[in-house]
Design a protein around this motif. Sequence first.
Motif, mmCIF file in Angstrom:
data_model
loop_
_atom_site.group_PDB
_atom_site.id
_atom_site.type_symbol
_atom_site.label_atom_id
_atom_site.label_comp_id
_atom_site.label_asym_id
_atom_site.label_seq_id
_atom_site.Cartn_x
_atom_site.Cartn_y
_atom_site.Cartn_z
ATOM 1 N N GLY A 156 0.798 -1.211 0.000
ATOM 2 C CA GLY A 156 0.000 0.000 0.000
ATOM 3 C C GLY A 156 0.834 1.265 0.000
ATOM 4 N N LEU A 157 1.940 1.260 0.745
ATOM 5 C CA LEU A 157 2.817 2.431 0.772
ATOM 6 C C LEU A 157 3.377 2.711 -0.617
ATOM 7 C CD1 LEU A 157 4.791 1.833 4.094
ATOM 8 C CD2 LEU A 157 2.923 3.459 3.706
ATOM 9 N N ALA A 158 3.786 1.650 -1.318
ATOM 10 C CA ALA A 158 4.325 1.825 -2.672
ATOM 11 C C ALA A 158 3.249 2.287 -3.638
ATOM 12 C CB ALA A 158 4.953 0.515 -3.153
ATOM 13 N N SER A 159 2.047 1.743 -3.494
ATOM 14 C CA SER A 159 0.941 2.137 -4.360
ATOM 15 C C SER A 159 0.562 3.595 -4.162
ATOM 16 C CB SER A 159 -0.270 1.237 -4.070
ATOM 17 O OG SER A 159 -1.451 1.748 -4.656
ATOM 18 N N SER A 200 -7.978 0.250 -0.034
ATOM 19 C CA SER A 200 -8.014 1.585 0.571
ATOM 20 C C SER A 200 -6.748 2.379 0.307
ATOM 21 C CB SER A 200 -8.227 1.471 2.089
ATOM 22 O OG SER A 200 -7.124 0.835 2.717
ATOM 23 N N MET A 201 -5.669 1.719 -0.150
ATOM 24 C CA MET A 201 -4.410 2.411 -0.406
ATOM 25 C C MET A 201 -4.119 2.553 -1.896
ATOM 26 S SD MET A 201 -2.022 0.998 2.719
ATOM 27 C CE MET A 201 -0.891 2.402 2.695
ATOM 28 N N VAL A 202 -5.138 2.294 -2.711
ATOM 29 C CA VAL A 202 -5.029 2.545 -4.149
ATOM 30 C C VAL A 202 -5.555 3.950 -4.417
ATOM 31 C CG1 VAL A 202 -5.810 1.871 -6.451
ATOM 32 C CG2 VAL A 202 -5.302 0.111 -4.733
ATOM 33 N N PRO A 203 -4.745 4.837 -4.974
ATOM 34 C CA PRO A 203 -5.198 6.212 -5.210
ATOM 35 C C PRO A 203 -6.447 6.249 -6.078
ATOM 36 C CG PRO A 203 -2.830 6.041 -5.524
ATOM 37 C CD PRO A 203 -3.343 4.644 -5.389
ATOM 38 N N THR A 204 -7.310 7.206 -5.802
ATOM 39 C CA THR A 204 -8.545 7.341 -6.573
ATOM 40 C C THR A 204 -8.411 8.362 -7.690
ATOM 41 O OG1 THR A 204 -9.356 8.970 -4.972
ATOM 42 C CG2 THR A 204 -9.969 6.666 -4.606
ATOM 43 N N VAL A 205 -7.194 8.824 -7.934
ATOM 44 C CA VAL A 205 -6.959 9.805 -8.996
ATOM 45 C C VAL A 205 -7.300 9.177 -10.347
ATOM 46 C CG1 VAL A 205 -5.251 11.281 -10.114
ATOM 47 C CG2 VAL A 205 -5.139 10.877 -7.640
ATOM 48 N N SER A 206 -8.133 9.841 -11.113
ATOM 49 C CA SER A 206 -8.509 9.313 -12.423
ATOM 50 C C SER A 206 -7.312 9.364 -13.370
ATOM 51 C CB SER A 206 -9.673 10.116 -13.002
ATOM 52 O OG SER A 206 -9.313 11.472 -13.171
ATOM 53 N N GLY A 207 -7.201 8.360 -14.213
ATOM 54 C CA GLY A 207 -6.115 8.319 -15.179
ATOM 55 C C GLY A 207 -4.752 8.077 -14.573
ATOM 56 N N ARG A 208 -4.718 7.540 -13.348
ATOM 57 C CA ARG A 208 -3.427 7.296 -12.694
ATOM 58 C C ARG A 208 -2.657 6.221 -13.458
ATOM 59 N NH1 ARG A 208 -7.323 4.694 -9.761
ATOM 60 N NH2 ARG A 208 -7.079 2.434 -9.533
ATOM 61 N N LYS A 210 0.499 3.252 -13.527
ATOM 62 C CA LYS A 210 0.868 2.161 -12.639
ATOM 63 C C LYS A 210 2.030 2.581 -11.744
ATOM 64 C CE LYS A 210 -0.652 -1.712 -15.518
ATOM 65 N NZ LYS A 210 -0.270 -3.047 -16.084
ATOM 66 N N ALA A 211 2.040 2.045 -10.534
ATOM 67 C CA ALA A 211 3.137 2.328 -9.616
ATOM 68 C C ALA A 211 4.429 1.733 -10.157
ATOM 69 C CB ALA A 211 2.824 1.741 -8.233
ATOM 70 N N ARG A 212 5.545 2.439 -9.987
ATOM 71 C CA ARG A 212 6.803 2.036 -10.604
ATOM 72 C C ARG A 212 7.685 1.175 -9.716
ATOM 73 N NH1 ARG A 212 9.839 6.683 -13.667
ATOM 74 N NH2 ARG A 212 10.831 4.807 -14.500
ATOM 75 N N THR A 213 7.307 0.988 -8.463
ATOM 76 C CA THR A 213 8.082 0.125 -7.573
ATOM 77 C C THR A 213 7.961 -1.330 -8.008
ATOM 78 O OG1 THR A 213 7.727 1.613 -5.703
ATOM 79 C CG2 THR A 213 8.368 -0.652 -5.189
ATOM 80 N N SER A 214 9.094 -2.026 -8.119
ATOM 81 C CA SER A 214 9.084 -3.448 -8.458
ATOM 82 C C SER A 214 8.606 -4.262 -7.265
ATOM 83 C CB SER A 214 10.486 -3.909 -8.871
ATOM 84 O OG SER A 214 10.883 -3.280 -10.066
ATOM 85 N N LEU A 233 -5.318 -7.459 -9.220
ATOM 86 C CA LEU A 233 -5.254 -6.065 -8.770
ATOM 87 C C LEU A 233 -3.809 -5.570 -8.750
ATOM 88 C CD1 LEU A 233 -6.609 -3.529 -7.597
ATOM 89 C CD2 LEU A 233 -6.378 -4.563 -5.325
ATOM 90 N N LEU A 234 -2.888 -6.407 -8.277
ATOM 91 C CA LEU A 234 -1.476 -6.013 -8.268
ATOM 92 C C LEU A 234 -0.984 -5.699 -9.677
ATOM 93 C CD1 LEU A 234 0.363 -8.383 -5.757
ATOM 94 C CD2 LEU A 234 0.221 -5.899 -5.653
ATOM 95 N N ARG A 235 -1.325 -6.548 -10.620
ATOM 96 C CA ARG A 235 -0.866 -6.342 -12.000
ATOM 97 C C ARG A 235 -1.513 -5.106 -12.620
ATOM 98 N NH1 ARG A 235 2.334 -10.496 -13.151
ATOM 99 N NH2 ARG A 235 1.881 -12.597 -12.363
ATOM 100 N N GLN A 236 -2.698 -4.756 -12.156
ATOM 101 C CA GLN A 236 -3.353 -3.545 -12.650
ATOM 102 C C GLN A 236 -2.683 -2.280 -12.109
ATOM 103 O OE1 GLN A 236 -7.426 -3.903 -11.416
ATOM 104 N NE2 GLN A 236 -7.985 -5.328 -13.052
ATOM 105 N N GLU A 237 -2.140 -2.376 -10.887
ATOM 106 C CA GLU A 237 -1.671 -1.179 -10.192
ATOM 107 C C GLU A 237 -0.153 -1.001 -10.196
ATOM 108 O OE1 GLU A 237 -3.704 1.072 -9.248
ATOM 109 O OE2 GLU A 237 -5.545 -0.078 -9.588
ATOM 110 N N PHE A 238 0.617 -2.051 -10.520
ATOM 111 C CA PHE A 238 2.081 -1.968 -10.531
ATOM 112 C C PHE A 238 2.621 -2.365 -11.898
ATOM 113 C CE2 PHE A 238 1.240 -2.249 -6.019
ATOM 114 C CZ PHE A 238 2.224 -1.467 -5.443
#
Length: 276
Positions: A156-159, A200-208, A210-214, A233-238
């Motif tokens: 969540g911190l990385a996301s 709850s730790m996935v940003p709600t910003v539209s058009g965000r 993917k997180a760049r942390t490996s 969900l992980l693959r969608q967000e990272f």
Amino acid sequence: MPRTRIPTEEDFTSLTTSSSSQNSTNNNNLHIKLVYPSPRESTTAIMIFFHGLGDNEDSFASFARNLNLPGVLNISVRGTSPLPTGLFSDELPRHFHWGDDLRLDSGDLDQDPGFEKARDLIMRRLIGEVLIGKCGWEMEDILLFGFGQGGALALGLASALRGGGQRIQEITDTKEEEEAAGKEKAFKGVVSIGGALPASMVPTVSGRGKARTSVLICHGRESEVVDEDAVELLRQEFEKVKVVEWKRDDDGMPRNREEVLPMMQFFAERLRSGWS
């Protein structure tokens, strides 16, 4: 921004002094244990450990010693809230968790109780005030490792770094850094054992993006937490996610060389690189 230097024990003393005069219970304190590489002067990276539900910082300090990663300063952090003492026979509070609350979902503990308090204390005080503010390190120098609920927090911190200009500005103290705050940040890497990304730790910003942390996530074949939906969900967000499914059913800590090897390979790759 101060010149980068190796943190000393004294640098962390402010973490156990609550900044709120109205907080008589010291709920804003962070308790840690440090495990330095040998020699200390070899430090080139930092890894922060988050234990699982009901544990404390001692066990992961021992785990860090056993890992013995060259050039890595290990920081094992105690959970931000104690579990009710009535759940255990111990007279002293030795069992902690990371959630904002303890909630039951159909008789089981809620996997996403909210992590706002833990996120604030880790990002603002440990990383922001001490590692970056006092000692001059950067986000890209820091690895996160967590088990169970601690793994969920680490992911969540990385996301939450994405689109987090306000969060990042809170832990910068020069005009140049504030101007760069909108740029995308990343940790050096995250390892989660049996912990899924909290919604709850996935940003709600539209058009965000993917997180760049490996990310490396390890789990058992019959994991009740890291299922297909959690991996999706992980693959969608990272951007970069490696999933290792162990031959055993449960999500416990690694027990043999076969289970440890993917972690060591991930550490070696991330410690060799800058960030990507």
